[in-house]
Every structure is written in structure tokens, then in C-alpha cells.
Design a protein around this motif. Structure first.
Motif, PDB file in Angstrom:
ATOM      1  N   ALA A 145      71.958 -29.649 -10.610  1.00 47.01           N
ATOM      2  CA  ALA A 145      71.234 -29.528  -9.341  1.00 47.01           C
ATOM      3  C   ALA A 145      72.169 -29.046  -8.231  1.00 47.01           C
ATOM      4  CB  ALA A 145      70.603 -30.866  -8.960  1.00 47.01           C
ATOM      5  N   VAL A 146      73.393 -29.601  -8.196  1.00 46.88           N
ATOM      6  CA  VAL A 146      74.362 -29.161  -7.184  1.00 46.88           C
ATOM      7  C   VAL A 146      74.715 -27.697  -7.391  1.00 46.88           C
ATOM      8  CG1 VAL A 146      76.701 -29.483  -6.315  1.00 46.88           C
ATOM      9  CG2 VAL A 146      75.285 -31.475  -6.852  1.00 46.88           C
ATOM     10  N   PHE A 147      74.841 -27.277  -8.640  1.00 47.21           N
ATOM     11  CA  PHE A 147      75.138 -25.885  -8.975  1.00 47.21           C
ATOM     12  C   PHE A 147      74.074 -24.953  -8.396  1.00 47.21           C
ATOM     13  CE2 PHE A 147      74.406 -22.381 -12.040  1.00 47.21           C
ATOM     14  CZ  PHE A 147      75.617 -21.716 -11.919  1.00 47.21           C
ATOM     15  N   VAL A 148      72.815 -25.266  -8.644  1.00 46.11           N
ATOM     16  CA  VAL A 148      71.718 -24.410  -8.174  1.00 46.11           C
ATOM     17  C   VAL A 148      71.644 -24.420  -6.650  1.00 46.11           C
ATOM     18  CG1 VAL A 148      69.218 -24.075  -8.198  1.00 46.11           C
ATOM     19  CG2 VAL A 148      70.413 -24.698 -10.306  1.00 46.11           C
ATOM     20  N   VAL A 149      71.744 -25.599  -6.057  1.00 44.53           N
ATOM     21  CA  VAL A 149      71.651 -25.697  -4.597  1.00 44.53           C
ATOM     22  C   VAL A 149      72.802 -24.936  -3.931  1.00 44.53           C
ATOM     23  CG1 VAL A 149      71.798 -27.295  -2.654  1.00 44.53           C
ATOM     24  CG2 VAL A 149      70.352 -27.852  -4.618  1.00 44.53           C
ATOM     25  N   SER A 150      73.988 -24.981  -4.517  1.00 49.54           N
ATOM     26  CA  SER A 150      75.133 -24.271  -3.947  1.00 49.54           C
ATOM     27  C   SER A 150      74.888 -22.765  -3.938  1.00 49.54           C
ATOM     28  CB  SER A 150      76.409 -24.583  -4.728  1.00 49.54           C
ATOM     29  OG  SER A 150      76.701 -25.960  -4.677  1.00 49.54           O
ATOM     30  N   ILE A 151      74.329 -22.256  -5.021  1.00 51.75           N
ATOM     31  CA  ILE A 151      74.010 -20.825  -5.076  1.00 51.75           C
ATOM     32  C   ILE A 151      72.962 -20.470  -4.033  1.00 51.75           C
ATOM     33  CG2 ILE A 151      72.999 -19.004  -6.511  1.00 51.75           C
ATOM     34  CD1 ILE A 151      74.300 -20.282  -8.924  1.00 51.75           C
ATOM     35  N   LEU A 152      71.977 -21.338  -3.856  1.00 48.96           N
ATOM     36  CA  LEU A 152      70.943 -21.083  -2.855  1.00 48.96           C
ATOM     37  C   LEU A 152      71.518 -21.095  -1.445  1.00 48.96           C
ATOM     38  CD1 LEU A 152      67.970 -23.183  -4.297  1.00 48.96           C
ATOM     39  CD2 LEU A 152      68.283 -20.700  -4.378  1.00 48.96           C
ATOM     40  N   LEU A 153      72.438 -22.013  -1.167  1.00 43.78           N
ATOM     41  CA  LEU A 153      73.065 -22.053   0.148  1.00 43.78           C
ATOM     42  C   LEU A 153      73.912 -20.798   0.393  1.00 43.78           C
ATOM     43  CD1 LEU A 153      74.122 -25.811   0.348  1.00 43.78           C
ATOM     44  CD2 LEU A 153      72.310 -24.669   1.642  1.00 43.78           C
ATOM     45  N   ALA A 154      74.586 -20.324  -0.656  1.00 41.07           N
ATOM     46  CA  ALA A 154      75.335 -19.070  -0.525  1.00 41.07           C
ATOM     47  C   ALA A 154      74.388 -17.908  -0.242  1.00 41.07           C
ATOM     48  CB  ALA A 154      76.133 -18.804  -1.799  1.00 41.07           C
ATOM     49  N   ALA A 155      73.226 -17.908  -0.899  1.00 47.21           N
ATOM     50  CA  ALA A 155      72.243 -16.857  -0.666  1.00 47.21           C
ATOM     51  C   ALA A 155      71.691 -16.910   0.750  1.00 47.21           C
ATOM     52  CB  ALA A 155      71.104 -16.980  -1.679  1.00 47.21           C
ATOM     53  N   LEU A 156      71.476 -18.108   1.274  1.00 44.90           N
ATOM     54  CA  LEU A 156      71.002 -18.239   2.647  1.00 44.90           C
ATOM     55  C   LEU A 156      72.052 -17.745   3.639  1.00 44.90           C
ATOM     56  CD1 LEU A 156      69.265 -21.738   2.521  1.00 44.90           C
ATOM     57  CD2 LEU A 156      68.146 -19.527   2.793  1.00 44.90           C
ATOM     58  N   SER A 157      73.314 -17.867   3.270  1.00 46.45           N
ATOM     59  CA  SER A 157      74.382 -17.383   4.137  1.00 46.45           C
ATOM     60  C   SER A 157      74.537 -15.875   4.043  1.00 46.45           C
ATOM     61  CB  SER A 157      75.708 -18.063   3.781  1.00 46.45           C
ATOM     62  OG  SER A 157      75.604 -19.463   3.875  1.00 46.45           O
ATOM     63  N   GLN A 158      74.521 -15.338   2.832  1.00 47.90           N
ATOM     64  CA  GLN A 158      74.626 -13.898   2.587  1.00 47.90           C
ATOM     65  C   GLN A 158      73.910 -13.605   1.264  1.00 47.90           C
ATOM     66  OE1 GLN A 158      74.563 -10.420   2.599  1.00 47.90           O
ATOM     67  NE2 GLN A 158      75.920 -10.941   4.302  1.00 47.90           N
TER      68      GLN A 158
END
Length: 554
Positions: A166-179
Motif C-alpha cells: 500500500a505504501v508503495f502504491v501511495v508513494s507512486i501516486l504522490l510522485a504523480a501528483l507532484s510531477q
């Protein structure tokens, strides 16, 4: 025999040292004037919270980072160092995450510290880690996702470590929200996990849980939000970035990163480690680290090649490090993994520690030396990163020296100006103080929001409290003729994003001169009227047009 993992305490101490070093080397670079891209970030957050999202959108950026930055500004203030500190701390946190994460995974404090140091001291990390943009946070979220990846790659299924998944997926999503373009790098990690789990436990791979459903809905919601806020429009206007993000030759792939010190030399160390491990019959201790490290090296190469390919084929102009900066933590993890492989290949604890320490110092030291940072660090405190665009001084100088009757133009070199200001020009007549002004202006006027965006360098933290006109490539010129043939007491001040020595004054009126502020220059020219322009003035007067009306220039 070196089989035990380093203690959490030792890793935390190592992370604290690495992150402190990351902050220390960056702080002297945070006092310089904002450069153009940073001025957009500062402009987005310089007023009310309600203005943040529209200003981010018109600059083709997702608003989420800027909303967070607005709150940060309310706490720490709006100075250059205060705002840039957000990026500095993001990189420091990234270095700490890799130090602990790689150290625990590889059972090597030398491996963890070397990974953290590479991310803390590498030149691209120094640049983006002192810049008021979202890329430092992309690096942070990519680092978190990467640490989850290297641990999940040891498992049989995501169900064995559902929290880490879950942390893995959320981290990727947060990176996507940033760029959003960072997904082009981080998706390779998810794809690799899928292939690993398909081989190890195909039935578990296709088994869905409530967590999978929630994560899937979150991915869909964030994807929709990104498309509606920025990606849709950015896709339609992707040609804007063709001026600086296109690929032209294969050699650019080699030039974009320091491959010698980020992959090739570490893999040479890894090869020595494998030979040593086989000699000491300890390869089983290295096997999983070796496989994962080689896989990460392949991902770094493939991800970089992908961005070059889509740019070279003119699908999307993405050939710029900022768009795939998420590769940088992968390089750091590769270095850490290779150091750890050498350390644990020896039976003797003393030999293993010495080998790990030697490998870490050599790889990190050679990287920093090759990138020319040792000589600068020797003179600390000194700015390791300089942008050279002194907008702060240039705007202050214009504010002090421009008279009320003078006109100010701004050519910030924004890619949007090429489309918004058009190519055709018309004459506009103004009557004021017995002076007739003829200004070349674009045929299609930009909207109010576009005009505000084109002027953001002088409307953010460096305020120029007077009217200004945005132009493209110094194309808009102002011609003034006084009634009774008297020269009006006015001048043109044109602020351009160009070094003073690059400015060509041969096209300017006589007595024009420049004032340089690094890569920003102010051109000061007297208002003059050529014979052709005087004829244009007479043509305007003979038509009987009222002030403010338009007609084509002859």
C-alpha cells in the motif's frame, strides 16, 4: 562471518549524518535570486489560497504541490531561503530514507550510507534539491517507493506484505501528483514486481482483496484528477516544450547521466563481489541483492531510453532530466547494493567492514570528484548550485530608474508566449499629454489570465509596481512622436532573459544601452521615430481613428 544486519540505531545515526550533510551543502545555494521556473512557483503562492490552483494550471503544473507550498509559506515566510528549504528538507529526508531502507535490505550500513550520500551529493540532486519546484518531492516519493520495491521483490506475493504494498502504491501516486511524468519511471518498478510475482506465485497475483480494490479506485480517481486539472491541456499543447525537451541523437542518452560512476563502476565492484562470494562459497548470501541490483540497473537504462525514444519520435517532448528525475534514487540504490555485495562477500567481519568502507568511500568520492564538487566544498560556505538569473536585482533596478512616462516591456522567454502573443501586429493609437504613441501589439490579444501569467516574473515576490507589456523575442517595439516635432521625455525598458554579452544592439536605436544581471538583461533605449514609422503615424492620423482603435500596420 558477516551475516548479521546492522542495528536500527546505527542506521538511524548514519541517516542523521547523511541528511545533515545534505542540508549543509545545500543551504549556501538557497540565497540566490529565484530563477524563472522558481518565480512561477513563488507567484503561485504569493497571494490567496484561492489563486494557487488557477496559477498552477495556467503554467501546466498540477496544483497539489503548490497548495502544500502555500501552507509552508504561511509558516516559514516567503524569502528565497525559507521557500527553498522545503526542497532541501525533501532531499535530506530522501537520503535518510535510502540510508535506512537500503541498509536494512542489504544488511550493510556501508551500503545504506553510500546510497544516502549519492542521493545527497550528486549534482542533479543538488540542483533540484535547492530549487523551488516539485522535483525534490518527486525524488522523496520515488525513494520511498524504491525502498518498498526492494523489500517486496524478496516476497512471493504482495499479500505477504500488504502494508508495504500500500505504501508503495501511495508513494507512486504522490510522485504523480507532484510531477505526472514520474510515472514513466516508477511504473517500471510496479511492472517488475508483477513479473516477479507471476513467476513465483501466479495464483496469488490474480487474487484480489479489499485493499486492492481501494488502491485501484484511488489510482483511477487521481488519474482522473490529473487529467482534468493539467494533463489534458498539457497533452493538447505538448508542442510548447519542443524548444527544450526534444531528442536529436542517440549520444544524448549517454550524456544525460554520469553512467560511469552511477552504474558502470558500481557494477564492476559488484562483479568483484560475485567472484569473491563464489570463491568463499557465499554467493547464496548475495544472490537476491545481486538480482535486484542488476534489475534496477536495467530499469534505469530502460526508463531513460524510453523518455529519449518518445521525444525522438516526436510523440511527446520529454527529454529533460526534470521529467524522469525519479531515476536518481535508483542510481543511489544501485551504488548501495553494489557496496553491500562486496561487504558481505567476505567471511571475516574485519575484512567485510574494510571492503565495504573502501568501496563506499571510493564510489561516492569518485562521483563527487568527477562532478567537480570537491574544490567548491573546500571553500565552504559556497554555493554549489547557481542559476545566474538575478531577477531580483534587475527588477529593483528598473523600479528605481524608470520614470513614470517610461514604458516597461518583459520578454521572459516563456514557451507559451510563442502561441499566446501570435505573429501579426497592429498599430494602437493612444493620446496622452499631447503625445501620439504607436505600439506594435499582437493581433490576438491574450486573455487576462494569460497576460498575468506572462508577467509573473514581475508580479510575484519581486514586485514591479507599474504597468508592463509582455513581448516575445523583443518583437513589440514602441515608437513615440511628439506634436510639434518635440522629443518626448520617455524611454523603453525591456527586461529579457538573456546574458548581457548575448544581446545584439545593432537592431536597436542609437544611444541604446544595456545593464546586465547575470542571465537577465535590461535594454534601455530612447523613443525614436524612423521615416517609415512617421509615415505610419501620419497614416493613422489621416484615418480619423479614435484612441485605442486598431488597424494593420502598412
Amino acid at each position: 562471518m558477516h551475516d548479521s544486519s546492522p542495528s536500527i540505531r546505527s542506521l538511524v545515526i548514519g541517516a542523521a549524518i547523511v541528511s545533515t550533510l545534505a542540508v549543509t551543502v545545500r543551504l549556501p545555494s538557497c540565497y540566490e535570486s529565484f530563477w524563472l521556473d522558481e518565480l512561477h512557483s513563488a507567484w503561485c503562492v504569493c497571494d490567496t489560497l484561492g489563486e494557487v490552483s488557477p496559477r498552477a494550471d495556467i503554467g501546466h503544473q498540477p496544483p497539489f504541490y503548490f497548495v502544500a507550498l502555500w501552507f509552508w509559506k504561511q509558516v516559514v515566510g516567503g524569502s528565497e531561503v525559507a521557500l527553498r528549504l522545503s526542497s532541501v528538507l525533501a532531499i535530506a529526508a530522501s537520503s535518510a530514507v535510502l540510508t535506512v531502507g537500503v541498509g536494512r535490505w542489504a544488511r550493510s550500513i556501508a551500503g545504506g550510507v553510500s546510497a544516502g550520500l549519492v542521493l545527497g551529493l550528486e549534482s542533479n540532486s543538488l540542483f533540484f534539491g535547492t530549487e523551488l519546484r516539485a522535483y525534490a518531492f518527486v525524488i522523496l516519493f520515488a525513494s520511498i517507493a524504491l525502498v518498498c520495491f526492494i523489500r517486496l521483490a524478496d516476497e512471493e506475493s504482495r499479500h505477504d506484505q500488504h502494508r508495504r504494498w500500500a505504501v508503495f502504491v501511495v508513494s507512486i501516486l504522490l510522485a504523480a501528483l507532484s510531477q505526472p511524468t514520474s510515472v514513466g519511471v516508477l511504473a517500471w518498478l510496479a511492472l517488475s514486481l508483477g513479473l516477479i510475482w507471476l513467476v513465483r506465485a501466479p495464483r496469488k497475483l490474480i487474487r484480489l482483496t479489499l485493499l486492492d480494490g481501494l488502491l485501484g479506485l484511488t489510482v483511477a480517481a487521481i488519474g482522473f484528477a490529473l487529467w482534468t486539472t493539467t494533463l489534458g491541456e498539457s497533452w493538447d499543447q505538448r508542442s510548447y516544450w519542443g524548444s527544450f525537451a526534444t531528442a536529436t541523437r542517440v549520444g544524448e542518452i549517454w550524456e544525460i547521466w554520469d553512467w560511469n560512476w552511477l552504474i558502470l563502476t558500481p557494477l564492476l565492484v559488484a562483479a568483484v563481489a560475485v567472484v569473491s562470494a563464489c570463491f568463499h562459497k557465499r554467493f547464496s548470501h548475495n544472490r537476491q541483492i545481486t538480482i535486484t541490483t542488476v534489475a534496477l540497473a536495467a530499469i534505469a537504462v530502460l526508463a531513460t531510453a524510453l523518455y529519449w525514444t518518445v521525444a525522438r519520435l516526436e510523440w511527446v517532448p520529454l527529454w529533460h532530466r526534470r521529467y524522469f528525475i525519479a531515476v536518481l534514487p535508483i542510481f543511489a540504490c544501485i551504488v548501495g547494493g553494489c557496496v553491500a555485495m562486496l561487504e558481505i562477500s567476505f567471511e571475516s567481519s574485519r575484512k567485510s567492514v574494510a571492503a565495504g568502507l573502501l568501496a563506499a568511500v571510493s564510489l561516492v568520492g569518485l562521483l563527487v570528484y568527477h562532478q567537480g564538487k570537491f574544490s567548491s566544498i573546500h571553500h565552504y560556505p559556497v554555493a554549489l548550485v547557481t542559476r545566474g538569473e538575478d531577477w531580483r536585482s534587475a527588477i529593483e533596478w528598473v523600479g528605481r530608474n524608470a520614470n513614470p512616462v517610461d514604458r516597461v516591456y518583459l520578454d521572459a522567454g516563456l514557451v507559451e508566449a510563442q502561441a499566446w502573443l501570435g505573429k501579426e501586429f497592429f498599430a494602437v493609437v493612444h493620446d496622452s499629454r499631447d503625445v501620439v504613441t504607436i505600439e506594435a501589439m499582437p493581433a490576438s490579444q491574450p486573455t487576462k489570465q494569460q497576460l498575468e501569467y506572462l508577467l509573473f516574473p514581475i508580479r510575484g515576490p519581486y514586485q514591479l509596481d507599474r504597468e508592463a507589456v509582455p513581448i516575445r523575442h523583443r518583437s513589440a517595439t514602441s515608437v513615440v512622436a511628439a506634436v510639434n516635432n518635440e522629443q518626448p521625455p520617455s524611454r523603453d525598458f525591456t527586461i529579457i532573459r538573456q546574458a548581457e554579452h548575448q544581446v545584439d544592439l545593432s537592431r536597436e536605436p542609437a544611444d541604446s544601452w544595456t545593464m546586465g544581471f547575470g542571465n537577465v538583461t535590461v535594454i534601455v533605449r530612447p523613443s525614436v521615430v524612423s521615416d517609415e514609422e512617421a509615415q505610419s503615424k501620419n497614416a493613422v492620423e489621416s484615418t480619423g481613428f479614435s484612441a485605442g482603435e486598431r488597424l494593420p500596420l502598412p
